[in-house]
Every structure is written in C-alpha cells, then in structure tokens.
Design a protein around this motif. Sequence first.
Motif, PDB file in Angstrom:
ATOM      1  N   THR A 277       4.770  29.599  53.627  1.00 53.30           N
ATOM      2  CA  THR A 277       5.931  29.315  54.468  1.00 53.30           C
ATOM      3  C   THR A 277       6.334  27.844  54.463  1.00 53.30           C
ATOM      4  O   THR A 277       5.507  26.940  54.567  1.00 53.30           O
ATOM      5  CB  THR A 277       5.636  29.748  55.911  1.00 53.30           C
TER       6      THR A 277
ATOM      7  N   ASP B  33      13.318  34.997  46.797  1.00 57.26           N
ATOM      8  CA  ASP B  33      12.808  34.591  48.102  1.00 57.26           C
ATOM      9  C   ASP B  33      13.920  34.696  49.141  1.00 57.26           C
ATOM     10  O   ASP B  33      15.103  34.554  48.821  1.00 57.26           O
ATOM     11  CB  ASP B  33      12.266  33.162  48.056  1.00 57.26           C
TER      12      ASP B  33
ATOM     13  N   TYR C 254      21.040  34.652  56.712  1.00 55.04           N
ATOM     14  CA  TYR C 254      20.016  35.134  55.793  1.00 55.04           C
ATOM     15  C   TYR C 254      20.483  34.880  54.368  1.00 55.04           C
ATOM     16  O   TYR C 254      21.582  35.296  53.980  1.00 55.04           O
ATOM     17  CB  TYR C 254      19.769  36.632  56.013  1.00 55.04           C
TER      18      TYR C 254
ATOM     19  N   ARG D 165      15.426  26.027  59.231  1.00 56.94           N
ATOM     20  CA  ARG D 165      15.347  26.868  58.050  1.00 56.94           C
ATOM     21  C   ARG D 165      13.904  27.294  57.796  1.00 56.94           C
ATOM     22  O   ARG D 165      13.000  26.462  57.755  1.00 56.94           O
ATOM     23  CB  ARG D 165      15.901  26.125  56.827  1.00 56.94           C
TER      24      ARG D 165
ATOM     25  N   ARG E  95      18.011  31.099  58.573  1.00 56.92           N
ATOM     26  CA  ARG E  95      18.451  29.893  59.258  1.00 56.92           C
ATOM     27  C   ARG E  95      18.925  30.213  60.670  1.00 56.92           C
ATOM     28  O   ARG E  95      19.561  31.243  60.898  1.00 56.92           O
ATOM     29  CB  ARG E  95      19.596  29.215  58.492  1.00 56.92           C
TER      30      ARG E  95
ATOM     31  N   TYR F  90      19.359  35.112  50.226  1.00 57.27           N
ATOM     32  CA  TYR F  90      18.438  35.756  49.303  1.00 57.27           C
ATOM     33  C   TYR F  90      18.821  35.418  47.870  1.00 57.27           C
ATOM     34  O   TYR F  90      19.963  35.655  47.449  1.00 57.27           O
ATOM     35  CB  TYR F  90      18.456  37.274  49.508  1.00 57.27           C
TER      36      TYR F  90
ATOM     37  N   ARG G  22      22.786  33.711  44.363  1.00 55.15           N
ATOM     38  CA  ARG G  22      22.269  33.891  45.719  1.00 55.15           C
ATOM     39  C   ARG G  22      23.288  34.641  46.565  1.00 55.15           C
ATOM     40  O   ARG G  22      24.491  34.450  46.422  1.00 55.15           O
ATOM     41  CB  ARG G  22      21.972  32.525  46.351  1.00 55.15           C
TER      42      ARG G  22
ATOM     43  N   GLN H 183      15.465  33.204  52.730  1.00 53.78           N
ATOM     44  CA  GLN H 183      15.489  32.101  53.681  1.00 53.78           C
ATOM     45  C   GLN H 183      16.275  32.535  54.915  1.00 53.78           C
ATOM     46  O   GLN H 183      17.318  33.179  54.803  1.00 53.78           O
ATOM     47  CB  GLN H 183      16.145  30.857  53.070  1.00 53.78           C
TER      48      GLN H 183
ATOM     49  N   SER I 298      11.624  29.511  55.041  1.00 49.73           N
ATOM     50  CA  SER I 298      11.674  30.104  53.708  1.00 49.73           C
ATOM     51  C   SER I 298      10.281  30.245  53.116  1.00 49.73           C
ATOM     52  O   SER I 298       9.301  29.711  53.663  1.00 49.73           O
ATOM     53  CB  SER I 298      12.556  29.250  52.775  1.00 49.73           C
ATOM     54  N   GLN I 299      10.204  30.963  52.007  1.00 47.11           N
ATOM     55  CA  GLN I 299       8.987  31.173  51.228  1.00 47.11           C
ATOM     56  C   GLN I 299       7.913  31.948  51.979  1.00 47.11           C
ATOM     57  O   GLN I 299       6.769  31.985  51.543  1.00 47.11           O
ATOM     58  CB  GLN I 299       8.417  29.835  50.733  1.00 47.11           C
TER      59      GLN I 299
END
Length: 218
Positions: A203, A168, A162, A194, A172, A164, A133, A170, A196-197
């Motif tokens: 989401t 995906d 950010y 947070r 924050r 990645y 990540r 995410q 994400s998705q």
Amino acid sequence: MTLKKFTFSLFVFAHVSIFAQNTLNSGLLPKIVLSKEISDKTKSINTIESRFIVDEDDKNISFSLVDMSTILSFKTGLNKSFNFGYLLRLKNEETIHRTFQHFNIIQQQLTYKLAHRFAFEQFYQDGFSPTFRTRYRIGFQKALNGEQLDLKEFYIKIANEYLYNFNDLQIRLTPYLGYQMTKKNRVELGLDYRLSQFINKSTKNDIWFRATWYISLN
C-alpha cells in the motif's frame, strides 16, 4: 446514486485507509483553472498545476512536476456533457503526454449537487509503450448558507474517485472548502488523499494540500 449511497462509499474508503499500513507521502498542489464559454454548448478549460513534495526528514519542500492541460467541453443536454482534452506533464527530464475523454452527469437537487464523471485516459512517453487508465468520480457540493450558492458565500465539496490502469486500483478522497468570491472567481482549499497499490499488498499513501483558483474569462 443517492446521497446515502455516496456517504456509504466515503465510509468504506475511510475504513480501508485507516488500516493501510505504509508510509505517507505528502505535498502541495497549487492549481489555476481558466474557463471561457465559446458558445451556448461549448466551453474551453485550461489549467496549470504544480506539485511540490514535502520531505519530513530534511524539512524541505521541493518542486516535483508541472501539468498543463486544455479541454474542450460540449454540452449534450441540460445535465450532460463530453470533454476532450490533452495534458502535458513535465517532470525532471521526462515529458509525458496524456489525452483523455470525459462523460459528465450533473444531478442538481434542491439543496445540493451530485456530479458523476466517467473517464478514459491514454498516456504516451518516449521509450515506453502507450498505457491506458479508466476513472470514475462522484462529487457532492453544497452551500453552507441557504439552499443555493450566492456571492461571498462558502460551500463544501467532497469527491470520491476510483482510477484503474488494468494493473492497479487507486482510490482518492478529496474534501474541499470553497468560497465564491465574485461571479467569475472562486477558490477551493482542501486535501487530496490517495490510496494505491493495496491490491498487490504494498500500500502507498499520498496526501496533498490542494489550493485551486477558478477564473471565468467571460
């Protein structure tokens, strides 16, 4: 990045969050950070953080996991440093190992501070292939009284990050209120939101109440 650009990025994040259609998970993230200067350019940082999940239906708070990490930080200039660290996550019957590398840049202005962090992380777990990540975080910090932070004073800290994992993204947003109790102790209270998705249109939203106690051992 200027303060204007940073403010704009927070606006974009908030705009996306408002229109995210999904359930909201929440909980508590208490954390203790112990730091010690080994030399003028080297510092060790050790943390322990727990996660508790709030079940709104049953009105219960349950323990989820604990993270324990250790970091060696090396200054390479007045405002730059590299971090090399290891994190152990214990979650139910799972044990997850994480190694990570950070490159940090601090921009100290007259009345505020901007901090940039570029990170690369590696995850290892029995029965699974290693995963990776990347992360980028920008943070803003300012004393609420005067130009510089003094003892017994409050400050605000806002960060936008950010993450990645090559599958995906995410995002924050973490606004905190901090208090410099003594020269070696400070506390921060705030939220860790947070998102994400949303790339896959499913989401997921999480909001955590975070309490962090920073202790210097020097």
